[in-house]
Design an enzyme around this catalytic site. Structure first.
Site, PDB file in Angstrom:
ATOM      1  N   GLU A  25      -1.451   2.994  -7.800  1.00 35.59           N
ATOM      2  CA  GLU A  25      -0.274   2.976  -7.726  1.00 35.59           C
ATOM      3  C   GLU A  25       0.195   2.518  -9.073  1.00 35.59           C
ATOM      4  O   GLU A  25       0.876   3.131  -9.466  1.00 35.59           O
ATOM      5  CB  GLU A  25       0.600   1.550  -7.306  1.00 35.59           C
ATOM      6  CG  GLU A  25       0.163   2.167  -5.361  1.00 35.59           C
ATOM      7  CD  GLU A  25       0.836   0.932  -4.398  1.00 35.59           C
ATOM      8  OE1 GLU A  25       1.093  -0.007  -4.873  1.00 35.59           O
ATOM      9  OE2 GLU A  25      -0.193   1.697  -3.396  1.00 35.59           O
TER      10      GLU A  25
ATOM     11  N   HIS B 209      -5.331  -0.543 -10.752  1.00 35.76           N
ATOM     12  CA  HIS B 209      -4.977  -0.139  -8.672  1.00 35.76           C
ATOM     13  C   HIS B 209      -3.726   1.216  -9.106  1.00 35.76           C
ATOM     14  O   HIS B 209      -2.986   1.663  -9.447  1.00 35.76           O
ATOM     15  CB  HIS B 209      -3.609  -1.193  -8.305  1.00 35.76           C
ATOM     16  CG  HIS B 209      -3.812  -0.952  -7.271  1.00 35.76           C
ATOM     17  ND1 HIS B 209      -2.591   0.672  -6.722  1.00 35.76           N
ATOM     18  CD2 HIS B 209      -3.980  -0.853  -5.679  1.00 35.76           C
ATOM     19  CE1 HIS B 209      -3.088   0.111  -5.074  1.00 35.76           C
ATOM     20  NE2 HIS B 209      -3.201  -0.727  -5.091  1.00 35.76           N
TER      21      HIS B 209
ATOM     22  N   GLY C 245      -2.258   3.156   2.091  1.00 31.54           N
ATOM     23  CA  GLY C 245      -1.004   2.712   2.740  1.00 31.54           C
ATOM     24  C   GLY C 245      -0.660   4.386   3.828  1.00 31.54           C
ATOM     25  O   GLY C 245       0.672   4.365   4.292  1.00 31.54           O
TER      26      GLY C 245
ATOM     27  N   GLY D 221      -4.313  -3.827   1.401  1.00 29.30           N
ATOM     28  CA  GLY D 221      -2.600  -3.981   1.184  1.00 29.30           C
ATOM     29  C   GLY D 221      -1.568  -4.387   2.078  1.00 29.30           C
ATOM     30  O   GLY D 221      -2.020  -5.636   2.797  1.00 29.30           O
TER      31      GLY D 221
ATOM     32  N   ASN E 241      -3.529  -7.550  -1.110  1.00 28.52           N
ATOM     33  CA  ASN E 241      -2.889  -7.012  -2.567  1.00 28.52           C
ATOM     34  C   ASN E 241      -1.452  -6.976  -1.761  1.00 28.52           C
ATOM     35  O   ASN E 241      -0.617  -6.529  -1.229  1.00 28.52           O
ATOM     36  CB  ASN E 241      -3.384  -5.997  -3.008  1.00 28.52           C
ATOM     37  CG  ASN E 241      -2.355  -4.852  -4.132  1.00 28.52           C
ATOM     38  OD1 ASN E 241      -1.715  -5.677  -4.367  1.00 28.52           O
ATOM     39  ND2 ASN E 241      -2.171  -4.213  -4.113  1.00 28.52           N
TER      40      ASN E 241
ATOM     41  N   GLU F  89     -10.487   2.668  -3.632  1.00 23.44           N
ATOM     42  CA  GLU F  89      -9.526   2.946  -2.682  1.00 23.44           C
ATOM     43  C   GLU F  89      -9.889   4.521  -3.187  1.00 23.44           C
ATOM     44  O   GLU F  89      -8.750   4.664  -4.207  1.00 23.44           O
ATOM     45  CB  GLU F  89      -8.709   2.372  -3.705  1.00 23.44           C
ATOM     46  CG  GLU F  89      -9.024   0.881  -3.412  1.00 23.44           C
ATOM     47  CD  GLU F  89      -7.837  -0.075  -3.505  1.00 23.44           C
ATOM     48  OE1 GLU F  89      -7.411  -0.662  -2.486  1.00 23.44           O
ATOM     49  OE2 GLU F  89      -6.797  -0.075  -4.015  1.00 23.44           O
TER      50      GLU F  89
ATOM     51  N   SER G  29      -5.664   1.033   4.376  1.00 18.24           N
ATOM     52  CA  SER G  29      -5.775   0.989   5.395  1.00 18.24           C
ATOM     53  C   SER G  29      -7.030   0.067   6.445  1.00 18.24           C
ATOM     54  O   SER G  29      -7.690   0.749   7.144  1.00 18.24           O
ATOM     55  CB  SER G  29      -5.753   2.585   6.062  1.00 18.24           C
ATOM     56  OG  SER G  29      -4.197   3.259   5.589  1.00 18.24           O
TER      57      SER G  29
ATOM     58  N   LYS H  40       1.274  -6.626  -2.964  1.00 18.20           N
ATOM     59  CA  LYS H  40       2.367  -5.126  -3.742  1.00 18.20           C
ATOM     60  C   LYS H  40       3.440  -6.016  -4.093  1.00 18.20           C
ATOM     61  O   LYS H  40       3.640  -6.941  -4.589  1.00 18.20           O
ATOM     62  CB  LYS H  40       2.081  -4.311  -3.651  1.00 18.20           C
ATOM     63  CG  LYS H  40       0.511  -4.020  -2.512  1.00 18.20           C
ATOM     64  CD  LYS H  40       0.442  -2.371  -2.387  1.00 18.20           C
ATOM     65  CE  LYS H  40      -0.837  -1.968  -2.417  1.00 18.20           C
ATOM     66  NZ  LYS H  40      -0.680  -0.312  -1.459  1.00 18.20           N
TER      67      LYS H  40
HETATM   68  P1  PGA Z   1      -3.475  -0.054   2.447  1.00 15.53           P
HETATM   69  O1  PGA Z   1      -3.366  -0.495   0.858  1.00 15.53           O
HETATM   70  O2  PGA Z   1      -4.427  -1.141   2.692  1.00 15.53           O
HETATM   71  O3  PGA Z   1      -2.269  -0.831   2.638  1.00 15.53           O
HETATM   72  O4  PGA Z   1      -3.436   1.179   2.056  1.00 15.53           O
HETATM   73  C1  PGA Z   1      -4.771  -0.968  -0.075  1.00 15.53           C
HETATM   74  C2  PGA Z   1      -4.332  -0.810  -1.407  1.00 15.53           C
HETATM   75  O5  PGA Z   1      -3.294  -0.589  -1.805  1.00 15.53           O
HETATM   76  O6  PGA Z   1      -5.506  -2.103  -2.296  1.00 15.53           O
END
Ligand code: PGA
Length: 254
Positions: free
Chosen positions: A99, A97, A175, A236, A10, A169, A215, A12
């Site tokens: 977010e 997601h 993140g 991500g 992803n 998640e 992460s 983003k």
């Molecule tokens: P991250 O994000 O790997 O940067 O923690 C994962 C995601 O939001 O899908």
């Protein structure tokens, strides 16, 4: 046969079309022939076409979007529909997601509508669920995640469920560098599978692919993806680097 693992990147809100093309080309060079799992890359809307062209020769790498609008078309300024994504070469789409839930007010009912729209157009949805730190600390993870699964997938047919992927998640792990332990993740994946069995029967639950996200890096991928109910990863930050993403794929799907 076991569940084929699926690893999605992803991206983003990162990378221009040209930067997206370059990253996709690097990925093709790194893992273009790697068939042990399904690989999906999800650039921004404006990067989709460049990435589609860059991965055209790599049949193991699939194109996905990060979101869609639930309606087929109409007066929804700035939005993109399922058929537009299909027309741009997408076969997958991320839905709900954290977010989107956190910054754009998406709830389980909307996630369900979007999931149905995606499936009706022939896209494979990657439906995201997961708890915030508050919910985890107050012991509410199991209840919340079961609810998100039940509502997000409500009303899908067996054939539609077979085309759908879930991504667990934990919001506190996205993140932040704070990855769930393999045991913590496995525990939730098992709850999710048991909820799938309760809603749709054992056969659906057994075949369903559930990714972990939050992460994921090359040094924790193998341990996470070796858990019995973790069938892949939604990555991500670490998917923005071709060598790092390739290492996750190779270690996670060895
Ligand atoms: P991250 O994000 O790997 O940067 O923690 C994962 C995601 O939001 O899908």
């Amino acid at each position: 046969m076991g569940r084929k693992k699926i690893i999605a990147g992803n991206w983003k809100m990162n990378k221009t079309p040209e930067e997206s093309r370059q990253l996709a080309m690097q990925l093709v060079a790194e893992i273009g022939g790697f068939n042990a799992c399904d690989i999906v890359v999800c650039p921004t809307y404006t990067g989709l076409e460049a990435v589609r062209n860059a991965i055209a020769g790599a049949t193991n790498i699939h194109l996905g979007a990060q979101n869609l609008h639930q309606e087929k078309n109409g007066a929804f300024t700035g939005e993109i529909s399922a058929s537009m994504l299909v027309g741009t070469g997408c076969t997958y789409v991320i839905i709900g997601h954290s977010e989107r839930r956190q910054y754009f007010g998406e709830n389980d009912a909307l996630v369900n509508q979007k999931t149905k729209s995606a499936l009706a157009a022939g896209l494979k949805p990657i439906v995201c669920v997961g708890e915030t730190l508050d919910v985890r600390e107050s012991g509410g993870t199991e209840k919340l995640v079961r609810e998100q699964v039940r509502q997000g997938l409500a009303g899908l047919t067996e054939a539609q469920l077979a085309s759908t992927v879930l991504a667990y998640e934990p919001v506190w792990a996205i993140g932040t560098g704070k990855v769930a332990t393999p045991a913590q993740a496995q525990e939730v994946h098992l709850w999710i599978r048991s909820e799938l069995a309760a809603c749709f029967g054992e056969a659906v639950a057994t075949g369903f692919r559930i990714q972990y996200g939050g992460s994921v890096k090359s040094d924790n991928a193998a341990e996470l993806l070796n858990q019995p109910d973790i069938d892949g990863a939604l990555v991500g930050g670490a998917s923005l680097d071709a060598a790092g993403f390739a290492a996750i794929i190779k270690k996670g799907c060895a």
